[in-house]
Design an enzyme around this catalytic site. Sequence first.
Site, PDB file in Angstrom:
ATOM      1  N   HIS A 175      -2.996  13.389   4.011  1.00 13.39           N
ATOM      2  CA  HIS A 175      -2.761  14.271   3.141  1.00 13.39           C
ATOM      3  C   HIS A 175      -3.490  15.418   3.029  1.00 13.39           C
ATOM      4  CE1 HIS A 175      -0.391  10.751   0.683  1.00 13.39           C
ATOM      5  NE2 HIS A 175       0.275  11.431   1.347  1.00 13.39           N
ATOM      6  N   GLU A 190      -6.799  16.107   0.668  1.00 13.94           N
ATOM      7  CA  GLU A 190      -7.815  15.133   0.495  1.00 13.94           C
ATOM      8  C   GLU A 190      -8.913  15.143   1.559  1.00 13.94           C
ATOM      9  OE1 GLU A 190      -5.209  11.600   0.460  1.00 13.94           O
ATOM     10  OE2 GLU A 190      -4.209  12.185  -1.161  1.00 13.94           O
ATOM     11  N   HIS A 250      -7.386   7.621   1.859  1.00 15.34           N
ATOM     12  CA  HIS A 250      -6.882   8.687   1.247  1.00 15.34           C
ATOM     13  C   HIS A 250      -7.877   8.980   0.010  1.00 15.34           C
ATOM     14  CE1 HIS A 250      -2.523   7.966   2.605  1.00 15.34           C
ATOM     15  NE2 HIS A 250      -3.246   7.139   3.258  1.00 15.34           N
ATOM     16  N   GLU A 284      -8.168   4.426  -1.635  1.00 13.60           N
ATOM     17  CA  GLU A 284      -8.305   5.564  -2.374  1.00 13.60           C
ATOM     18  C   GLU A 284      -9.441   5.754  -2.704  1.00 13.60           C
ATOM     19  OE1 GLU A 284      -5.605   7.544  -2.849  1.00 13.60           O
ATOM     20  OE2 GLU A 284      -3.892   6.605  -2.309  1.00 13.60           O
TER      21      GLU A 284
END
Length: 392
Positions: free
Chosen positions: A173, A176, A281, A357
């Site tokens: 992504h 990020e 991420h 994450e």
Amino acid sequence: MNIAALVLLSIVGFCISLTPLQYKGYKVYRVIPKTFGQLVALRNLESEGLYDFWREVSSLHEGVDVMVPPNLTKYFKNYLENFNLDGQVFIEDVHKLIHKERSNPRAFSPRHDWKRYQTLDELNDWLQSLPALYPGIVETVVGGISYESRKILGVHVSYKSGNKAVFLEGGIHAREWIAPATVTFILNELLTSSDPSVRSVAQSRDWYIFPCINPDGYEYTQIDPDGNRNWGYEWMQGGSNNNSCSDNYAGSAPFSEIESLSLSQYIDSISANLEVYLSFHSYSQLLLIPFGHQGLEVPKNNEELHYIGNKAMNALAKRYGIKYKVGNVPDTIYVASGSSTDWVAANYKIRLVYTFELRDTGKYGFLLPEEQIIPTGQETLDAVVSMIKQIK
């Protein structure tokens, strides 16, 4: 639709890049649905495509982060009021945070020192410099190619033959930025750290490390189907979108995008030796276990993945007190099908497959300041070392 076309859409429409001049007056609201009707209302608002949902709508009592432009603030507040939704301003000034995210001018620090976010060219130059610094240990490898013909550049680190392998990937992504920074921090420590635990783990495995597997997107955000929904396992089975201007657009078909297709082919070529696959991420401070699609499927070693994951997050928390939640994707965040980790877990006999994450839980969201790069890298390395030591 290809990535280049989506980039054009993001310029003329509302699919966004993080360009500071575009974000004056933007705020991020956190909204918590407390009834089923409110949950449906938020999902309907998300489907309109007018707002950037930093945290997608998942379940009751789970916070949803929404970035609201100044010209739509009145409509947004009226919508919340109509459904008795409570929306609190979580980030007052997105424009200011973007400048804080990149607070150190590039001219001040030409080295790769993790005091600032690197450009794609700087990141790749550093990767290409490593074989000369560590001859016989590091080689640069190309894991694939992007739509705009950029190399998906990585390194293979091997201290001795016969090792099982670990695969690290970041930057799928584009916005990020902490993910590529964390992956390169871990790589550097595997090469330079004098800590006995790190040295033991580094030398006990081969490492295939790709800090930025979406180079076009990363480049674009620094001066769009969602690649993490485009992989070919349970594609479009929940948590993905067929709207090409959506943040979680899954593409026209599994592996429709050259990035995911070419990288999957590279992974296949080394899969026989892979023991661990880690994807990085941001944000939310979670350690996610496959699978993410609708339904009840979990890995055969689901219990082991929870056990090892929880011990690793305890190790992560020891340094700075940062807490992570561990669990299968739908139970922990939301349904999200077609990810790289799901595809890897389904297709190969890989013992550990996780998605990190990273920091934080929403104070900065995607705009994590540069002074948090090194602490994030340190604590995440602690977690990775714990994982490898547990399966040794």
